[in-house]
Scaffold this motif. Structure first.
Motif, PDB file in Angstrom:
ATOM      1  N   GLY A 300     -29.005  21.378   9.634  1.00 18.89           N
ATOM      2  CA  GLY A 300     -28.488  19.943  10.083  1.00 18.89           C
ATOM      3  C   GLY A 300     -27.711  19.695   8.442  1.00 18.89           C
ATOM      4  O   GLY A 300     -28.189  20.495   7.400  1.00 18.89           O
ATOM      5  N   SER A 301     -27.262  18.653   8.815  1.00 20.18           N
ATOM      6  CA  SER A 301     -26.122  18.376   7.455  1.00 20.18           C
ATOM      7  C   SER A 301     -25.182  17.494   7.738  1.00 20.18           C
ATOM      8  O   SER A 301     -25.300  17.356   9.234  1.00 20.18           O
ATOM      9  CB  SER A 301     -25.203  19.244   7.636  1.00 20.18           C
ATOM     10  OG  SER A 301     -23.865  19.010   6.375  1.00 20.18           O
ATOM     11  N   ALA A 302     -24.575  16.743   7.377  1.00 24.17           N
ATOM     12  CA  ALA A 302     -23.721  15.644   8.057  1.00 24.17           C
ATOM     13  C   ALA A 302     -22.318  16.525   7.861  1.00 24.17           C
ATOM     14  O   ALA A 302     -21.594  15.571   8.486  1.00 24.17           O
ATOM     15  CB  ALA A 302     -23.573  14.921   6.571  1.00 24.17           C
ATOM     16  N   THR A 303     -22.035  17.659   7.272  1.00 24.15           N
ATOM     17  CA  THR A 303     -21.006  18.014   7.455  1.00 24.15           C
ATOM     18  C   THR A 303     -21.156  20.037   7.800  1.00 24.15           C
ATOM     19  O   THR A 303     -21.109  20.753   6.688  1.00 24.15           O
ATOM     20  CB  THR A 303     -19.906  18.164   6.051  1.00 24.15           C
ATOM     21  OG1 THR A 303     -20.818  19.055   4.925  1.00 24.15           O
ATOM     22  CG2 THR A 303     -19.582  16.561   5.640  1.00 24.15           C
ATOM     23  N   PRO A 304     -21.047  20.156   8.796  1.00 23.31           N
ATOM     24  CA  PRO A 304     -21.793  21.654   9.673  1.00 23.31           C
ATOM     25  C   PRO A 304     -20.944  21.681   9.335  1.00 23.31           C
ATOM     26  O   PRO A 304     -18.975  21.809   8.735  1.00 23.31           O
ATOM     27  CB  PRO A 304     -22.183  21.034  10.975  1.00 23.31           C
ATOM     28  CG  PRO A 304     -22.326  20.125  10.934  1.00 23.31           C
ATOM     29  CD  PRO A 304     -21.012  19.275  10.187  1.00 23.31           C
ATOM     30  N   GLU A 515     -11.370  23.075   5.053  1.00 23.35           N
ATOM     31  CA  GLU A 515     -13.371  22.901   5.237  1.00 23.35           C
ATOM     32  C   GLU A 515     -13.871  22.680   4.296  1.00 23.35           C
ATOM     33  O   GLU A 515     -14.687  21.587   3.982  1.00 23.35           O
ATOM     34  CB  GLU A 515     -13.736  24.396   5.998  1.00 23.35           C
ATOM     35  CG  GLU A 515     -15.215  24.043   6.648  1.00 23.35           C
ATOM     36  CD  GLU A 515     -15.597  24.636   6.686  1.00 23.35           C
ATOM     37  OE1 GLU A 515     -14.744  26.297   7.270  1.00 23.35           O
ATOM     38  OE2 GLU A 515     -16.978  25.315   7.644  1.00 23.35           O
ATOM     39  N   ARG A 516     -13.616  23.407   3.157  1.00 30.81           N
ATOM     40  CA  ARG A 516     -14.714  23.105   1.259  1.00 30.81           C
ATOM     41  C   ARG A 516     -14.447  21.721   0.686  1.00 30.81           C
ATOM     42  O   ARG A 516     -14.944  21.446   0.752  1.00 30.81           O
ATOM     43  CB  ARG A 516     -14.571  24.358   0.842  1.00 30.81           C
ATOM     44  CG  ARG A 516     -14.824  25.539   1.327  1.00 30.81           C
ATOM     45  CD  ARG A 516     -14.936  26.077  -0.567  1.00 30.81           C
ATOM     46  NE  ARG A 516     -15.180  27.645   0.401  1.00 30.81           N
ATOM     47  CZ  ARG A 516     -15.105  28.793   0.505  1.00 30.81           C
ATOM     48  NH1 ARG A 516     -13.728  29.110  -0.060  1.00 30.81           N
ATOM     49  NH2 ARG A 516     -15.792  30.136   1.251  1.00 30.81           N
ATOM     50  N   THR A 517     -12.283  21.276   0.732  1.00 35.09           N
ATOM     51  CA  THR A 517     -12.331  20.425   0.083  1.00 35.09           C
ATOM     52  C   THR A 517     -13.361  19.983   1.239  1.00 35.09           C
ATOM     53  O   THR A 517     -13.631  18.173   0.536  1.00 35.09           O
ATOM     54  CB  THR A 517     -11.369  20.414   0.429  1.00 35.09           C
ATOM     55  OG1 THR A 517     -10.209  21.701  -0.540  1.00 35.09           O
ATOM     56  CG2 THR A 517     -10.431  19.023   0.165  1.00 35.09           C
ATOM     57  N   GLY A 559     -12.859  14.874  14.274  1.00 38.63           N
ATOM     58  CA  GLY A 559     -11.662  14.787  13.907  1.00 38.63           C
ATOM     59  C   GLY A 559     -11.072  16.318  13.276  1.00 38.63           C
ATOM     60  O   GLY A 559     -10.349  17.271  13.679  1.00 38.63           O
ATOM     61  N   PHE A 560     -11.750  16.695  12.400  1.00 43.74           N
ATOM     62  CA  PHE A 560     -11.428  17.375  11.772  1.00 43.74           C
ATOM     63  C   PHE A 560     -12.016  18.294  12.032  1.00 43.74           C
ATOM     64  O   PHE A 560     -10.816  19.313  12.425  1.00 43.74           O
ATOM     65  CB  PHE A 560     -12.023  17.935   9.898  1.00 43.74           C
ATOM     66  CG  PHE A 560     -12.133  17.846   9.211  1.00 43.74           C
ATOM     67  CD1 PHE A 560     -11.257  18.833   8.681  1.00 43.74           C
ATOM     68  CD2 PHE A 560     -12.971  19.703   9.434  1.00 43.74           C
ATOM     69  CE1 PHE A 560     -10.533  19.683   7.901  1.00 43.74           C
ATOM     70  CE2 PHE A 560     -12.742  20.113   8.105  1.00 43.74           C
ATOM     71  CZ  PHE A 560     -11.579  20.977   7.913  1.00 43.74           C
TER      72      PHE A 560
END
Ligand code: ADP
Ligand code: ZN
Ligand code: ZN
Length: 673
Positions: A300-304, A515-517, A559-560
């Motif tokens: 789980g994550s908000a930003t996989p 991706e990290r940013t 989108g990202f």
């Protein structure tokens, strides 16, 4: 009668060594033993037992072990099989793999490490989305139990494909509650659960919640514990007394019986990848274990991660989406602010919001991923740059120490008062770190209580916990910090989150920089307005038009990834390819160059036509701690062929390796510096 033992050591060799058992017959598979090794006595892991001597060795040449360390075995067949697989996959020794799994203490701690909190928590009534997710997860598990499962030689259930689910939900959407319910279902069905959380947020929040919810059935493993405490918990788990285990990366090895579910919270988090040999990724181990032991893997994550996102779009991981905040909050409004015309490091917009937040009796979090006061010393007259004597990186000025410090090796020197090269006074440090911001905040808001949380202020055991407790208790107005304040922490009183400088990671020579940013900004922003609908986020940047920053400010994850994955595919980077990296280091530059060239020459003929060899090249950090660093990178559409080439390479290289040169393999590297 067992009289001969197979023993492995924590060394980078595949070799399994034969020893004669002890007279008392205490030695057994899964125990550790002190044995003579060369001229020393070292600890080894017993991985096999035999009645007769090995066929290729004369019995009189086989030495006897000196003594057995453990009363009862500390690992079993499942760990041993996993270690063999790890040694193969991560190109390390089987003993190195076991050493990464098993707490290193010799003796268990007799004092109980945790007291139960008494009343067990109840949990919330689930929202529609949570309910649907839980139902879906339960359905997947039922299916897993019904079909697929067969039993392999180690007595484990085994499947051809992994069953994987993902809770994709914005911060505050109630993922934790679903994880806990899923865990509860498993425990009630007599199964065990491993619940992984990122290193930092651990003891503090999730582990506390889990202990509250499941009481004595819960065990915790983490790096803040003494080794003897970890071993105590580990043995409780092995005996089946604890059936739910919470912990960071290494908890993936927990010796639970009857594994039913592995949860990976904040799946994108970089701390799931080990920073030293064996450089394993907990997600990779989780996939392996869940397949071998017939368990379900729930992330789980908000930003996989980009890897997980791709698997979700391909349908190989089943996605459940939580789209609403449940705790009364709503998503914060996020404003990018250009730092271009700002003097100092706090924009007018950020200062206004800090003041407004304080007037409303609420709290602010400021985030900057760089500690120290200022980090770049430069002479305007001759161009001199102050770098570490042992590493090719800039020194950071730490005002509280009055020293220039290397963040890679710890080297310290006096901060020069004039240019060491030409004597000019037009030289000095620029660029701001957390210490600098702290000073500016205290200066700008003398009436507010400012505290800093970074590696320099939270060195002692429990000091971060204490600081966070103070913040939660309302004793701090502005909490300023690095990564430590970005991770899954949950503070009801926070209204404002300020990202002091969003660009810090963007310039790194790493294909994951964007991706990290992106994920850092979205995660930090998620700390705002969790319980009130007026959350506010200010993102300060010099590049407001950079797609990673723009899309993060719009919280546009889809989108990202759409844009990012297209670029990764075009540039042949993961998740569209797999990588294996070999790093060479030596104090002797010529030797490092020679070894890297040899590695490249040896591997080139072994690579399949669709794979590539990148390098040999100097690493972005070319010298570290006095060691010259070179690397090569194997890249291909699939892991198996490049992995085969990598194994052959290590065998060939190992047969005639040079002295004083160290070679390290990294399978699926996440750090290319
Ligand atoms: P996430 O893990 O997705 O960031 P959390 O699990 O921390 O979100 O949930 C955010 C908040 O919402 C927590 O305070 C939690 O107690 C609360 N919460 C979770 N589920 C529900 C629910 N069904 N009803 C009301 N509040 C809930
Ligand atoms: Zn100069
Ligand atoms: Zn250094």
């Amino acid at each position: 009668m067992v009289s001969y033992l197979d023993i492995v050591f924590d060394i980078p060799l595949k070799q399994v060594y034969s020893y004669r058992s002890d007279e008392k017959g205490e030695a057994a598979l899964g125990k550790r033993a002190m044995v003579p090794f060369g001229r020393r006595e070292v600890m080894g892991y017993i991985v096999g037992e035999h009645e007769g001597p090995p066929p290729d060795l004369a019995p009189e040449k086989i030495k006897a072990i000196r003594r057995v360390v453990d009363k009862e075995p500390v690992f079993g067949a499942v760990n041993a099989a996993l270690a063999r697989w790890m040694a193969d996959f991560y190109l390390c020794g089987p003993g190195e793999a076991l050493a990464a799994m098993i707490p290193s203490a010799r003796r268990v701690d007799s004092t109980p490490s945790f007291t139960d909190e008494g009343l067990l928590g109840e949990g919330h009534e689930l929202s529609g989305e949570q309910e649907a997710a839980l139902k879906g997860i339960a359905g997947m598990y039922a299916e897993l139990e019904q079909h697929g499962a067969r039993v392999n030689s180690a007595g484990q259930k085994s499947r051809d494909a992994t069953q994987m689910a993902y809770l994709y939900g914005i911060t505050g959407s109630g993922k934790t509650e679903v994880f806990l319910r899923a865990a509860d279902l498993m425990l009630k069905a007599g199964k065990s659960v491993i619940y992984l959380v990122p290193e930092i947020s651990l003891t503090h929040q999730t582990a506390g919640v889990i202990r509250k919810r499941f009481g004595g059935a819960a065990a915790t493993l983490h790096s803040g514990m003494k080794n003897s405490e970890r071993l105590t918990e580990w043995m409780k788990i092995r005996r089946g007394e604890s059936r739910i285990v919470a912990g960071p990366r290494s908890a993936i090895f927990a010796p639970v019986q009857n594994l039913g579910l592995i949860i990976i919270d904040e799946e994108h988090d970089a701390s799931y990848k080990s920073g030293n040999t064996p450089r394993y990724h907990a997600r990779q181990i989780a996939m392996r274990r869940s397949r071998d032991e017939g368990a379900l893997l729930l992330m789980g994550s908000a930003t996989p991660s980009a890897e997980a996102w791709k698997l979700m779009t391909e349908g190989r991981i089943r996605r459940f989406t939580l789209s609403r905040r449940l705790s009364g909050g709503s998503l914060p409004s996020i404003t990018p602010v250009s730092l271009a015309r700002t003097e100092g490091c706090l924009s007018v917009e950020l200062k206004d919001e800090i003041r407004k937040t304080a007037l409303a009796g609420r709290q602010s979090i400021l985030f900057l991923n760089r500690r120290g006061f200022s980090y770049f010393y430069h002479c305007r007259d001759c161009g001199y740059e102050l770098t570490c004597k042992r590493c090719s990186v800039s020194l950071t000025y730490h005002k509280s120490l009055g020293k220039a410090v290397c963040h890679y090796c710890g080297y310290r020197s006096e901060a020069p008062s004039s240019c060491p090269e030409c004597g000019s006074l037009e030289a000095g440090f620029t660029g701001f770190g957390t210490e600098f911001i702290e000073e500016e905040l205290k200066h700008t808001f003398p009436d507010l209580r400012v505290r800093r949380a970074d590696a320099d202020t939270t060195g002692g055991r429990g000091s971060l916990e204490k600081l966070l407790d103070e913040f939660r208790g309302g004793e701090i107005d502005i909490l300023l910090g690095t990564q430590m304040v970005a991770k899954g922490l949950n503070f009801p009183g926070v209204r404002l989150v300020g990202v002091v400088f969003a660009d810090t990671g963007l310039h790194l020579p790493d294909f994951r920089a964007a991706e990290r940013t992106f994920s850092l900004i979205v995660q930090v922003a998620g700390r705002a307005g969790r319980y009130f609908p007026d959350g506010k986020v200010i993102v300060q940047t010099l590049r407001p038009f950079d797609p990673a920053i723009k899309l993060a400010c719009a919280l546009d994850v889809e989108g990202f990834f759409e844009a990012e994955l297209r670029q990764r595919a075009a540039a042949n980077f993961p998740p569209y390819t797999r990588l294996i990296r070999f790093t060479v280091r030596s104090k002797d530059e010529a030797k490092a160059d020679r070894a890297a060239a040899r590695l490249a020459a040896l591997v080139r003929p072994a690579l399949p036509p669709d794979a590539e060899l990148l390098g040999p090249a100097e690493c972005p950090i070319g010298i570290q701690n006095g060691n010259y660093r070179r690397h090569i990178l194997l890249r291909g559409p699939d892991m198996a062929p490049i992995h085969r080439a990598a194994s052959l390479l290590l065998d060939a290289y190992g047969r005639e390796k040079e002295s004083a040169v160290y070679v390290e393999a990294d399978v699926d590297p996440v750090n290319l510096l």
